[in-house]
Design an enzyme around this catalytic site. Structure first.
Site, PDB file in Angstrom:
ATOM      1  N   CYS A  27      13.126 -17.943  44.753  1.00 24.52           N
ATOM      2  CA  CYS A  27      14.257 -18.158  43.832  1.00 24.52           C
ATOM      3  C   CYS A  27      15.282 -19.066  44.494  1.00 24.52           C
ATOM      4  O   CYS A  27      15.389 -19.101  45.725  1.00 24.52           O
ATOM      5  CB  CYS A  27      14.884 -16.810  43.462  1.00 24.52           C
ATOM      6  SG  CYS A  27      16.122 -16.954  42.138  1.00 24.52           S
ATOM      7  N   CYS A  31      20.768 -13.178  44.386  1.00 20.79           N
ATOM      8  CA  CYS A  31      21.496 -12.072  43.751  1.00 20.79           C
ATOM      9  C   CYS A  31      21.340 -10.820  44.605  1.00 20.79           C
ATOM     10  O   CYS A  31      20.235 -10.468  45.025  1.00 20.79           O
ATOM     11  CB  CYS A  31      20.952 -11.827  42.339  1.00 20.79           C
ATOM     12  SG  CYS A  31      21.156 -13.289  41.303  1.00 20.79           S
ATOM     13  N   GLY A  78      11.106 -14.133  40.973  1.00 22.36           N
ATOM     14  CA  GLY A  78      11.542 -15.478  41.320  1.00 22.36           C
ATOM     15  C   GLY A  78      12.091 -16.270  40.125  1.00 22.36           C
ATOM     16  O   GLY A  78      12.424 -15.705  39.112  1.00 22.36           O
ATOM     17  N   ASP A 292       5.646  -4.691  36.994  1.00 22.70           N
ATOM     18  CA  ASP A 292       6.590  -5.526  37.737  1.00 22.70           C
ATOM     19  C   ASP A 292       7.385  -4.715  38.760  1.00 22.70           C
ATOM     20  O   ASP A 292       7.800  -5.232  39.795  1.00 22.70           O
ATOM     21  CB  ASP A 292       7.544  -6.166  36.709  1.00 22.70           C
ATOM     22  CG  ASP A 292       8.571  -7.056  37.353  1.00 22.70           C
ATOM     23  OD1 ASP A 292       8.216  -7.793  38.283  1.00 22.70           O
ATOM     24  OD2 ASP A 292       9.738  -7.016  36.917  1.00 22.70           O
ATOM     25  N   CYS A 342      13.771   9.161  24.786  1.00 24.39           N
ATOM     26  CA  CYS A 342      13.920   8.853  26.213  1.00 24.39           C
ATOM     27  C   CYS A 342      12.592   8.882  26.963  1.00 24.39           C
ATOM     28  O   CYS A 342      12.306   8.004  27.778  1.00 24.39           O
ATOM     29  CB  CYS A 342      14.899   9.846  26.842  1.00 24.39           C
ATOM     30  SG  CYS A 342      15.099   9.630  28.607  1.00 24.39           S
ATOM     31  N   CYS A 346      11.975   5.298  33.052  1.00 29.25           N
ATOM     32  CA  CYS A 346      11.010   4.624  33.936  1.00 29.25           C
ATOM     33  C   CYS A 346      10.709   5.464  35.181  1.00 29.25           C
ATOM     34  O   CYS A 346      11.622   5.932  35.861  1.00 29.25           O
ATOM     35  CB  CYS A 346      11.585   3.277  34.358  1.00 29.25           C
ATOM     36  SG  CYS A 346      10.525   2.416  35.529  1.00 29.25           S
TER      37      CYS A 346
HETATM   38  S1  SF4 Z   1       8.409   2.294  32.332  1.00 23.52           S
HETATM   39 FE1  SF4 Z   1       8.802   1.484  34.373  1.00 23.52          FE
HETATM   40  S2  SF4 Z   1       6.882   1.831  35.500  1.00 23.52           S
HETATM   41 FE2  SF4 Z   1       6.419   2.050  33.321  1.00 23.52          FE
HETATM   42  S3  SF4 Z   1       5.701   0.026  32.693  1.00 23.52           S
HETATM   43 FE3  SF4 Z   1       7.905   0.124  32.256  1.00 23.52          FE
HETATM   44  S4  SF4 Z   1       8.932  -0.732  34.073  1.00 23.52           S
HETATM   45 FE4  SF4 Z   1       6.799  -0.222  34.636  1.00 23.52          FE
HETATM   46  S1  SF4 Z   2      15.494  12.006  31.566  1.00 28.19           S
HETATM   47 FE1  SF4 Z   2      14.500  13.813  30.636  1.00 28.19          FE
HETATM   48  S2  SF4 Z   2      16.101  15.371  30.437  1.00 28.19           S
HETATM   49 FE2  SF4 Z   2      17.096  13.404  30.834  1.00 28.19          FE
HETATM   50  S3  SF4 Z   2      17.610  12.604  28.806  1.00 28.19           S
HETATM   51 FE3  SF4 Z   2      15.619  11.757  29.355  1.00 28.19          FE
HETATM   52  S4  SF4 Z   2      14.087  13.174  28.523  1.00 28.19           S
HETATM   53 FE4  SF4 Z   2      16.078  14.200  28.511  1.00 28.19          FE
END
Ligand code: SF4
Ligand code: SF4
Length: 433
Positions: A27, A31, A78, A292, A342, A346
């Protein structure tokens, strides 16, 4: 879950996306929170340029493997502009060569924006590239961490790039990382993007830099990282502004994701999907990784030049990686009322403990919970509008009526009456404060 349908020259797996790194981690900027710069260490003595034969093989197999009518190439780094325009002219030629009737090939190009000029913009416009430009807010917020190799702020250079993009009418969205500095100024950031830049499409990406607590097996985060509650506050403050006046004109990715979930559809963003596995990354030499955020030896699926991309994407290693996101959720998430949107977030950020002491909770949990519960009423309203074939933007008129009704109720209440918000407390001890 990936289903493998072996067909010789088209349609082989469920849709997947590969983030391409033609210049590897190289890059022109430095950053401070960038997680990818250090990936340079994975390839000592490399040229960090994706060779023509790797590019051609990828384009051919990637297009053949996609069942849907649209095939999206995602260029990242990059910094991809460091490859030069001719490289992307070649890529577009390969795309035309291996395309087939009935599909549309598109290109998404993530850039820091500083090298963009007339020539780049002509190319982007002529080939209908969608740009993602990184900008963290006005100068004092952007320059906090987005600096060049000399440590100087890059705001002016990015603004020049955005000016080119706008003059050439190239499609773009703004990617704003949310960190410890700008997270304290949500409306400053949002209004700057909306009113000064004129951005219509915005993504907010939280900065979470996991760090070991010295001498323990506990994890914490860097001082640059956003605090979980601050992330919730940041999103909610912007949401309140957006839902009252910008629905249907400004598109904020996480708000769209939420509306999809409230409408009973898949979120469409890997972070909030139930499983992972369909968003991979490929380094300059053809090494394909699970994601990634997991470009590391343990998550290397193999090299494109040693086989077919379909075999790598549908491998048991990748399936296990994808399913772990769902199967490793702690009980706390399983019982959470906003899990439908939710899904635990990740896996890279799942390094704190639940109140019961189970591991694997997302560092951003508190913020997610606060945000997703805070938008419930208006999200329900928008979802029901869509269900009745009305535009989600009708929510703004409803909010206006609710506001007037609220003002009327507040004006007629005495300080010792029950609070009109329904909390059960006296007005003077609740919303009057
Ligand atoms: S949720 Fe996180 S680990 Fe899963 S594909 Fe997306 S960026 Fe990758
Ligand atoms: S991380 Fe789990 S407990 Fe927290 S808001 Fe998301 S689903 Fe709910």
């Amino acid at each position: 879950m990936i289903d493998v349908l072996k067909v010789t020259d088209s349609v082989t797996v469920d849709p997947f996306n590969v983030m391409l790194k033609p210049r590897g981690a190289i890059c022109n900027l430095d950053c401070k929170y960038c997680y990818y710069l250090r990936k340079e260490d994975l390839y000592p003595n490399s040229s960090f340029r994706m060779e023509k034969n790797v590019l051609e093989k990828f384009v051919k197999e990637y297009i053949a493997a996609q069942a849907g009518p649209e095939v999206v190439f995602s260029w990242q780094g990059g910094e991809p502009t460091l490859m030069g325009i001719d490289y992307f002219r070649q890529a577009v030629e390969f795309q035309a060569k291996y395309s087939r009737p009935g599909i549309r090939v598109t290109n998404a190009f993530q850039t820091n924006g500083v090298l963009i000029d007339d020539e780049w913009c002509s190319f982007f416009r002529d080939n209908e590239f969608l740009l993602g430009i990184s900008l963290d807010g006005p100068i004092e917020l952007h320059d906090a961490y987005r600096v060049d190799k000399g440590g100087d702020g890059t705001f002016d250079d990015v603004m020049r790039g955005i000016d080119y993009v706008q003059r050439y009418q190239v499609d773009y969205n703004i990617l704003t990382t949310v960190h410890s500095v700008n997270s304290k100024h949500p409306l400053t950031v949002y209004k700057f993007l909306r009113d000064t830049i004129g951005a219509k499409y915005i993504q907010f990406i939280p900065i979470v830099e996991k760090m070991n607590v010295y001498g323990t097996d506990q994890w914490s985060v860097s001082e640059r990282s956003v605090q979980s509650e601050d992330y919730g506050d940041f999103l909610l403050s912007i949401y309140d502004e957006w839902v009252a006046r910008d629905v249907g004109t400004i598109f904020v990715q996480i708000f769209d994701v939420a509306l999809a979930a409230w409408s009973g559809m898949r979120p469409g963003l890997c972070v909030f999907e139930e499983t992972c596995g369909s968003a991979l990354a490929m380094e300059h030499n053809g090494d394909l990784y699970s994601c990634d955020h997991f470009v590391e030896q343990d998550h290397l699926l193999g090299n494109l030049m040693d086989g077919n991309i379909v075999d790598l994407v549908s491998s048991s290693q990748q399936k296990e990686f994808g399913l772990a996101k769902r199967d490793d959720l702690p009980k706390y998430c399983l019982e959470c009322e906003v899990r439908f949107v939710c899904n635990g977030g990740c896996p890279k950020n799942r390094f704190i403990f639940t109140p019961e002491g189970d591991d694997g909770l997302n560092y951003l949990c508190a913020g997610y919970k606060q945000f997703f519960t805070g938008i419930n009423i208006s999200m329900n309203y928008m979802a029901s509008l869509l269900k009745n074939n009305r535009p989600a933007s009708d929510v703004m008129a409803w909010i206006e009526i609710e506001k007037l009704d609220w003002i009327r109720r507040v004006n007629s209440v005495n300080r010792n009456d029950s609070c009109p918000c329904g909390s059960g407390k006296k007005y003077k001890k609740c919303c009057m404060i």
